[in-house]
Write a protein that holds these residues in place. Structure first.
Motif, mmCIF file in Angstrom:
data_model
loop_
_atom_site.group_PDB
_atom_site.id
_atom_site.type_symbol
_atom_site.label_atom_id
_atom_site.label_comp_id
_atom_site.label_asym_id
_atom_site.label_seq_id
_atom_site.Cartn_x
_atom_site.Cartn_y
_atom_site.Cartn_z
ATOM 1 N N ALA A 156 0.831 -1.206 0.000
ATOM 2 C CA ALA A 156 0.000 0.000 0.000
ATOM 3 C C ALA A 156 0.866 1.257 0.000
ATOM 4 O O ALA A 156 0.588 2.220 -0.721
ATOM 5 C CB ALA A 156 -0.929 -0.001 1.211
ATOM 6 N N GLY A 157 1.907 1.250 0.815
ATOM 7 C CA GLY A 157 2.816 2.400 0.858
ATOM 8 C C GLY A 157 3.526 2.603 -0.464
ATOM 9 O O GLY A 157 3.696 3.743 -0.930
ATOM 10 N N ALA A 159 2.457 1.633 -3.468
ATOM 11 C CA ALA A 159 1.497 2.078 -4.480
ATOM 12 C C ALA A 159 1.135 3.548 -4.312
ATOM 13 O O ALA A 159 1.097 4.312 -5.297
ATOM 14 C CB ALA A 159 0.236 1.215 -4.413
ATOM 15 N N LEU A 160 0.883 3.978 -3.088
ATOM 16 C CA LEU A 160 0.519 5.372 -2.864
ATOM 17 C C LEU A 160 1.697 6.297 -3.156
ATOM 18 O O LEU A 160 1.522 7.368 -3.758
ATOM 19 C CB LEU A 160 0.047 5.563 -1.420
ATOM 20 C CG LEU A 160 -0.424 6.973 -1.051
ATOM 21 C CD1 LEU A 160 -1.557 7.420 -1.971
ATOM 22 C CD2 LEU A 160 -0.871 7.033 0.413
ATOM 23 N N LEU A 163 2.033 6.685 -6.895
ATOM 24 C CA LEU A 163 1.008 7.567 -7.457
ATOM 25 C C LEU A 163 1.318 9.033 -7.174
ATOM 26 O O LEU A 163 1.305 9.873 -8.081
ATOM 27 C CB LEU A 163 -0.355 7.201 -6.878
ATOM 28 C CG LEU A 163 -1.533 8.092 -7.305
ATOM 29 C CD1 LEU A 163 -1.711 8.069 -8.811
ATOM 30 C CD2 LEU A 163 -2.814 7.672 -6.604
ATOM 31 N N VAL A 164 1.612 9.355 -5.917
ATOM 32 C CA VAL A 164 1.928 10.739 -5.553
ATOM 33 C C VAL A 164 3.189 11.200 -6.277
ATOM 34 O O VAL A 164 3.256 12.326 -6.788
ATOM 35 C CB VAL A 164 2.087 10.879 -4.030
ATOM 36 C CG1 VAL A 164 2.576 12.271 -3.656
ATOM 37 C CG2 VAL A 164 0.768 10.586 -3.331
ATOM 38 N N ILE A 217 5.763 8.494 3.027
ATOM 39 C CA ILE A 217 4.552 7.722 2.753
ATOM 40 C C ILE A 217 4.835 6.237 2.929
ATOM 41 O O ILE A 217 4.073 5.505 3.590
ATOM 42 C CB ILE A 217 4.046 8.012 1.326
ATOM 43 C CG1 ILE A 217 3.570 9.460 1.204
ATOM 44 C CG2 ILE A 217 2.909 7.046 0.958
ATOM 45 C CD1 ILE A 217 3.189 9.858 -0.211
ATOM 46 N N LEU A 221 3.055 3.884 6.000
ATOM 47 C CA LEU A 221 2.136 2.790 5.720
ATOM 48 C C LEU A 221 2.775 1.421 5.945
ATOM 49 O O LEU A 221 2.081 0.456 6.311
ATOM 50 C CB LEU A 221 1.623 2.899 4.281
ATOM 51 C CG LEU A 221 0.682 4.073 4.021
ATOM 52 C CD1 LEU A 221 0.194 4.067 2.587
ATOM 53 C CD2 LEU A 221 -0.511 4.039 4.968
ATOM 54 N N ILE A 237 1.698 13.287 1.411
ATOM 55 C CA ILE A 237 0.796 13.332 0.259
ATOM 56 C C ILE A 237 0.573 14.762 -0.230
ATOM 57 O O ILE A 237 0.688 15.057 -1.429
ATOM 58 C CB ILE A 237 -0.562 12.691 0.616
ATOM 59 C CG1 ILE A 237 -0.382 11.213 0.957
ATOM 60 C CG2 ILE A 237 -1.560 12.860 -0.531
ATOM 61 C CD1 ILE A 237 -1.638 10.562 1.513
#
Length: 261
Positions: A156-157, A159-160, A163-164, A217, A221, A237
Motif C-alpha cells: 500500500a505504501g 502504491a501510494l 502515485l503521488v 509515505i 504505511l 501526500i
C-alpha cells in the motif's frame, strides 16, 4: 415618372454576425492529450524506460531467489530505491519532452492555430506523462516489491508513493521542458545532485526534496523507519501535490510568454 423601389437591403443590425468560437474545453483537452501521448511515447523512450523497468523486476526475482534474511527489509529498501531513482528519471524522460519537443522544433505553433487557453496544453502534457509512466514504471515497481515481500502495508505504501510521485514529478518535468531548452540534463542534475546528495545535508534541504515525502509515505504505511522520512502521511501526500500544482501554474504562465514561432 419613375417608380421608386424601397431599399430592402438588410441593415447592419440585421446582417449575420460571424464569431470565432472556441471549441469546448474538454474537446480541446482530449485532442491535445492524445497528441502529446503519441509524441512523447516514442519507441526509443518506451524501449529505454521499459528496459529499466524490466531490469527492476529481474533484480527483484534474483534477490528473492537468494532468500534474503529479512524479506520485508529487502522489500522496503527495494521500493525506496525505485521511488527515488527509477520513477523520477522515467518521468523526466517523458515529461520533459511532451511540450519541450514541440517547442524546440517549432511545431507547437500549430496548436495555437486554434484559440487554445494556455493552461490546456500544460494540463494535457501533465496528464499524458502520468498516463505513460504509471503502467510503464509504477506497476513494475509494485510488482517488484511484491516479489520480495507481500506485506499489505508495504505494498500500500509503495502504491501510494508511486502515485503521488508520478503526479508531482510529472508536473516538475513538464515545467522543466517548458522552462529549459535542454531539460533532460538539467532534470538529471536535480535528481542526482539535489535529491540524491544535498537533500540529506539538513532538515531545510530535506523539506525541498520530493523523495523525502515519498519515503515518508512508504515509511508510514509500511510502519518501518527510513532515513529522510520524517514527515507525517498527510504531509507526504499534500506537500508534493501542492508543489506539483504550483509548478503547473508557473508552467502555464511561462508558456504564455514563450516564443514558439
Amino acid at each position: 415618372m419613375t417608380n421608386a423601389h424601397p431599399d430592402t437591403r438588410p441593415g447592419p443590425e440585421a446582417r449575420p454576425q460571424f464569431e470565432v468560437r472556441r471549441p469546448a474545453a474538454w474537446i480541446t483537452f482530449t485532442s491535445l492529450y492524445a497528441l502529446l501521448v503519441r509524441s512523447a511515447a516514442t519507441r526509443g523512450r518506451l524501449a529505454a524506460v521499459g528496459a529499466l523497468s524490466g531490469l527492476s523486476i529481474f533484480t527483484a526475482v534474483i534477490a528473492h531467489a537468494s532468500s534474503p534474511d529479512d524479506p520485508f527489509q529487502a522489500g522496503v529498501d527495494f521500493a525506496s530505491a525505485n521511488l527515488v531513482t527509477l520513477l523520477p528519471v522515467a518521468v523526466l524522460v517523458f515529461g520533459a519532452g511532451t511540450l519541450g519537443d514541440l517547442i524546440d522544433d517549432g511545431s507547437l505553433v500549430y496548436v495555437w492555430l486554434k484559440p487554445v487557453p494556455t493552461h490546456l496544453p500544460v494540463l494535457a502534457a501533465w496528464a499524458a506523462t502520468v498516463t505513460i509512466v504509471l503502467p510503464l514504471v509504477g506497476l513494475p515497481v509494485i510488482l517488484s516489491t511484491a516479489i520480495l515481500d507481500g506485506d499489505s502495508g508495504l505494498l500500500a505504501g509503495t502504491a501510494l508513493a508511486v502515485l503521488v510521485g508520478a503526479l508531482a514529478y510529472s508536473a516538475l518535468a513538464v515545467t522543466a521542458g517548458i522552462r529549459f531548452r535542454r531539460a533532460l540534463p538539467w532534470g538529471l542534475m536535480y535528481i542526482l545532485l539535489w535529491e540524491g546528495f544535498v537533500a540529506g545535508a539538513g532538515s531545510t534541504a530535506t523539506r525541498l526534496a520530493i523523495r523525502s515525502y515519498l519515503r515518508s509515505i512508504l515509511s508510514q504505511l509500511a510502519d518501518h523507519p527510513l532515513d529522510l522520512a520524517d514527515f507525517t502521511l498527510a504531509s507526504g501526500i499534500l506537500v508534493p501535490l501542492a508543489a506539483g500544482a504550483a509548478a503547473l501554474l508557473y508552467a502555464t504562465r511561462r508558456l504564455a510568454k514563450t516564443d514558439i514561432a
